[in-house]
Design an enzyme around this catalytic site. Structure first.
Site, PDB file in Angstrom:
ATOM      1  N   LYS A  80       0.776  -1.198  -0.148  1.00 14.91           N
ATOM      2  CA  LYS A  80       0.177  -0.099   0.082  1.00 14.91           C
ATOM      3  C   LYS A  80       0.948   1.249  -0.147  1.00 14.91           C
ATOM      4  O   LYS A  80       2.089   1.267   0.668  1.00 14.91           O
ATOM      5  CB  LYS A  80      -0.946   0.132   1.384  1.00 14.91           C
ATOM      6  CG  LYS A  80      -1.929   1.116   1.336  1.00 14.91           C
ATOM      7  CD  LYS A  80      -2.813   1.090   2.424  1.00 14.91           C
ATOM      8  CE  LYS A  80      -3.770   2.004   2.569  1.00 14.91           C
ATOM      9  NZ  LYS A  80      -4.670   1.755   3.749  1.00 14.91           N
ATOM     10  N   SER A 155      -9.605   2.156   2.725  1.00 15.02           N
ATOM     11  CA  SER A 155      -8.869   2.790   1.903  1.00 15.02           C
ATOM     12  C   SER A 155      -7.981   2.042   1.087  1.00 15.02           C
ATOM     13  O   SER A 155      -7.186   2.194   0.277  1.00 15.02           O
ATOM     14  CB  SER A 155      -8.168   3.708   2.880  1.00 15.02           C
ATOM     15  OG  SER A 155      -7.246   3.437   3.708  1.00 15.02           O
ATOM     16  N   SER A 179     -10.290  -0.244   7.007  1.00 16.22           N
ATOM     17  CA  SER A 179      -9.516  -0.211   5.823  1.00 16.22           C
ATOM     18  C   SER A 179      -8.913  -1.366   5.389  1.00 16.22           C
ATOM     19  O   SER A 179      -8.654  -1.437   3.979  1.00 16.22           O
ATOM     20  CB  SER A 179      -8.493   0.959   5.649  1.00 16.22           C
ATOM     21  OG  SER A 179      -9.070   2.255   5.362  1.00 16.22           O
TER      22      SER A 179
HETATM   23  N1  GLN Z   1     -13.054   4.600   6.131  1.00 19.43           N
HETATM   24  C1  GLN Z   1     -12.781   5.031   7.203  1.00 19.43           C
HETATM   25  C2  GLN Z   1     -12.100   6.489   7.126  1.00 19.43           C
HETATM   26  O1  GLN Z   1     -12.297   7.017   6.286  1.00 19.43           O
HETATM   27  C3  GLN Z   1     -11.207   4.168   7.700  1.00 19.43           C
HETATM   28  C4  GLN Z   1     -10.013   4.427   6.912  1.00 19.43           C
HETATM   29  C5  GLN Z   1      -9.212   3.567   7.441  1.00 19.43           C
HETATM   30  O2  GLN Z   1      -9.341   2.536   8.077  1.00 19.43           O
HETATM   31  N2  GLN Z   1      -8.041   4.031   6.964  1.00 19.43           N
HETATM   32  O3  GLN Z   1     -11.516   7.283   8.005  1.00 19.43           O
END
Ligand code: GLN
Length: 481
Positions: A80, A155, A179
């Site tokens: 990532k 994400s 995410s």
């Molecule tokens: N979707 C969540 C956010 O936007 C979690 C993102 C994540 O786990 N990095 O914060």
């Protein structure tokens, strides 16, 4: 089976038996990348030369080493794009970090390399890991390999699309509020969010430091165990990683069974409005399958679940606003050409470099931390976080694991969640466990009837109970419909 379809276990076995070399395996991934990345957009960049150089080294090490340890060496892993790999770009899918090259390896990357893995290719994500669809990437679109008109989740959407679309053997993702787990559910992969502190965050670009964790995204539970074993452990560079020994997660899977496992079912997760009927059906079936395999179903309640979303959207932005202050146009990446003085250098570089969601979070975070509001928002959120954590402690006094849906819906169409609030609701089931710091997995559970989209279920276990979590996940993987 094509080489690019292999998981870690199969790749390691093939390498050990000499069926193919790491160079051949890595080349197969590179060829697949050329064939498919245009359509899927999982990768942002792929340093082919570097990956092949490391693969060649791995083949030489294997050829010369007598010990067992080097036999499965040379499996490429997609990374990532917020994890630092020396000499590679690390953009966090943000314009503000365009052109930045990492001067060092994150501890997880060092650990990967020490365990015979090759960091190969950098995968897309929501900018600074803020989002649930990868639509917030400033650098490219990633499509769901199961339906190109839909998002891969986020994400870690690039990681999930790469695993689900067989553009890699396995990938690293990060999870702050869901995410790893939500995109795993959307793209039919296994995802594990380790307990907070189980895996070092050194060299992983910080979003919300009290929540972030790196974890595996793989084609099987066994692969997740192999990868987690390589990633986990104490790190001098991250004071939140305790000295607790890393159990042999792979060995823990032997004889995995659901017999006698106490599975907690919480109404706060199973009776929520807004859950897609197909997610409900697949989750209900998963529960039945577990029961038939010998699990004991126990009703539990986690009464503070309803506050988790609000607490997360105070704490995570607060931490993000502090963490992202380092991107000032001076030290990293983008520098505005319109700046006239030091103040406008900061403001213009940041205004040009950050996307709208990141700005929204920085503004929210700065607000909840500001004098006069700190106690009302940030301080209060920390107190409620303690109550949420206590809910989990109480539940795990009675049960081995919780079974919940992973995300309220299957993968949605591009643009379907324009309103930030509906986007945030994607993490309804994954945020509470992130706040509690416990471990959780997403395991493929079935496909929706009409749209044929993958749906995962979530297992949650207590802090540092990854062995148990992986065992239960593996047992479910074996018996699922
Ligand atoms: N979707 C969540 C956010 O936007 C979690 C993102 C994540 O786990 N990095 O914060």
């Amino acid at each position: 089976m094509e080489l690019f379809e292999l998981g870690i276990k199969q790749a390691q076995e093939g390498l050990a038996k000499g069926e193919f070399s790491s160079v051949e395996l890595t080349q197969a991934i590179i060829d697949r990348y050329h064939a498919k990345n245009g359509e899927i957009g999982a990768y942002l960049t792929f340093d082919e030369e570097d990956a092949l150089r490391l693969a060649k080294e791995a083949d030489e090490v294997r050829g010369s080493a007598a010990g067992e340890t080097h036999r499965g060496t040379g499996v490429p892993i997609a990374i990532k794009d917020l994890i630092n790999v020396k000499g590679q770009p690390c953009t966090c899918a943000s314009k503000i970090l365009k052109g930045y090259v990492s001067p060092y390896d994150a501890t997880v990357v060092k650990n990967l390399k020490a365990n015979g893995f090759i960091p190969a290719g950098r995968v897309n994500m929501d900018e600074f890991a803020m989002g649930s669809s990868t639509e917030n990437s400033a650098l490219g679109v990633t499509r769901n390999p199961y339906d190109l008109t839909r998002v891969p989740g986020g994400s870690s959407g690039g990681s999930a699309a790469a695993v689900g679309g067989n553009l890699c053997i396995a990938a690293l993702g990060t999870d702050t509020g869901g995410s790893i787990r939500q995109p795993a559910s959307f793209c039919n992969c296994v995802g594990v969010k380790p307990s907070y502190g189980r895996v070092s965050r050194y060299g992983v670009t910080a979003f919300a430091s009290s929540l972030d964790q790196v974890g595996p995204m793989t084609k099987s539970v066994e692969d997740a165990a192999i990868l987690l074993k390589a990633l986990a452990g104490h790190d001098e560079m991250d004071g939140t990683t305790p000295h607790d020994p890393v159990p042999d997660y792979v060995k823990a899977l032997e004889g995995a069974s659901l017999k006698g496992v106490k599975l907690g079912l919480a109404k706060e997760y199973l009776e929520t409005a807004g859950m897609d009927p197909e997610v409900r059906r697949i989750t209900d079936e998963a529960i039945k399958v577990c029961e038939a395999a010998g699990a004991e179903l126990v009703e539990v309640s986690l009464p503070h679940t309803e506050y988790a979303m609000a607490v997360y959207y105070v704490i995570a932005p607060a931490e993000a606003s502090a963490n992202l202050s380092r991107f000032d146009g001076v030290r990293y990446g983008h520098r505005s050409e319109l700046a006239k003085d030091v103040y406008s250098l900061y403001t213009k570089s940041r205004a040009e470099g950050f996307g709208p969601e990141v700005k929204r979070r920085i503004i929210m975070g700065t607000y909840v931390l500001s004098s006069g509001y700190y106690d009302a928002y940030y301080g209060k959120a920390q107190k409620v976080r303690t109550l949420i954590k206590r809910d989990f402690d109480q539940a795990f006094a009675k049960v081995d694991a919780l079974l919940t849906p992973c995300a309220p819906t299957p993968a949605f169409k591009f643009g379907a969640n324009q309103d930030p609030l509906t986007m945030y609701l994607n993490d309804l089931y994954t945020i509470p466990s992130a706040l509690a710091g416990v471990c959780a997995s997403s395991v493929p559970a079935g496909f929706t009837k009409d749209t044929n989209l993958p749906v995962g279920v979530q297992f949650i276990c207590g802090g540092f109970k990854e062995e148990k979590l992986l065992k239960i996940s593996k047992a479910f993987e074996e018996v699922r419909a």
